[in-house]
Design an enzyme around this catalytic site. Structure first.
Site, PDB file in Angstrom:
ATOM      1  N   HIS A  66      -4.546  -1.919  20.477  1.00  0.00           N
ATOM      2  CA  HIS A  66      -5.766  -1.180  20.826  1.00  0.00           C
ATOM      3  C   HIS A  66      -6.482  -0.744  19.557  1.00  0.00           C
ATOM      4  CE1 HIS A  66      -2.797   1.963  19.974  1.00  0.00           C
ATOM      5  NE2 HIS A  66      -3.831   2.683  19.581  1.00  0.00           N
ATOM      6  N   HIS A  77      -9.235  -0.101  12.863  1.00  0.00           N
ATOM      7  CA  HIS A  77      -8.151  -1.058  12.606  1.00  0.00           C
ATOM      8  C   HIS A  77      -7.312  -1.227  13.859  1.00  0.00           C
ATOM      9  CE1 HIS A  77      -6.207   2.844  12.080  1.00  0.00           C
ATOM     10  NE2 HIS A  77      -5.078   2.238  12.413  1.00  0.00           N
TER      11      HIS A  77
END
Ligand code: ATP
Ligand code: MG
Length: 180
Positions: free
Chosen positions: A39, A121
């Site tokens: 995620h 990220h």
């Protein structure tokens, strides 16, 4: 309840990220994130009462986001925590806008904790003793995202599990909704 807002990759992208994570695990060591846990965290809310979770879920379901595209073409790491990640500059500005918009709404509901900086990220490994480097496959993926999810993180002895509680409306589903 431990909560965060995130983008969740579609299944095909999750599988590709899993392949990158396998390659990274061989080189860097550490603990690989399961495919269904990948995620991008947009807002970490920490521990919140259940009523607050309902309020945030209802708020999220009332709007749709501007769909975007994020190019993932870069390996990176946070050395201190042994986190190995993939990210990319192309599409980051839109993610920053989205993160800012979400925090404005959250702060309007009295949620605090907006971070000073945001470095988009996707974590592939945790507690990796070695950083990414030569020999890793090129990260070259495109993520077309359409919605943000409210996720509960449940801590267990075997690691954290995520449960999706609510999500924004996909624009195509309801073209008359305002974008915020
Ligand atoms: P574990 O902590 O068990 O290794 P996890 O980090 O995946 O698992 P959480 O700690 O609940 O689970 O975190 C959920 C998401 O929020 C992750 O993307 C994590 O990186 C992020 N996160 C956790 N704590 C913070 C924090 N203090 N500030 C910003 N983001 C955070
Ligand atoms: Mg954590």
């Amino acid at each position: 309840m431990r909560l965060f807002l995130a983008l969740v990759p579609p299944p095909a992208l999750r599988r590709r990220l899993g392949e990158l994570a396998d390659a990274a695990r061989t080189r860097c060591g550490g603990r690989r994130m399961p495919d269904d846990s990948f995620h991008l965290t947009l807002a970490f809310l920490g521990e919140q009462p259940e009523t607050r979770a309902t309020e945030i879920g209802d708020w999220l379901a009332r709007f749709s986001i501007l769909p975007g595209q994020w190019r993932l073409d870069r390996w990176g790491c946070f050395r201190r925590r042994g986190i190995v990640w993939v990210g990319g500059a192309e599409g980051e500005a839109a993610l920053r806008d989205l993160q800012g918009q979400l925090w404005e709404g959250l702060e309007g509901m009295g949620v605090s904790g907006r971070p000073a900086r945001f470095a988009p990220h996707i974590t592939l490994l945790r507690r990796a003793p070695r950083p990414p480097g030569p020999g890793l496959p090129d990260a070259s993926l495109t993520w077309d995202y359409t919605r943000v999810e409210l996720i509960q993180s449940v801590t267990t002895p075997g690691g954290s599990h995520y449960a999706s509680l609510a999500r924004t409306t996909i624009p195509e589903e309801s073209p008359c909704l305002p974008s915020r």
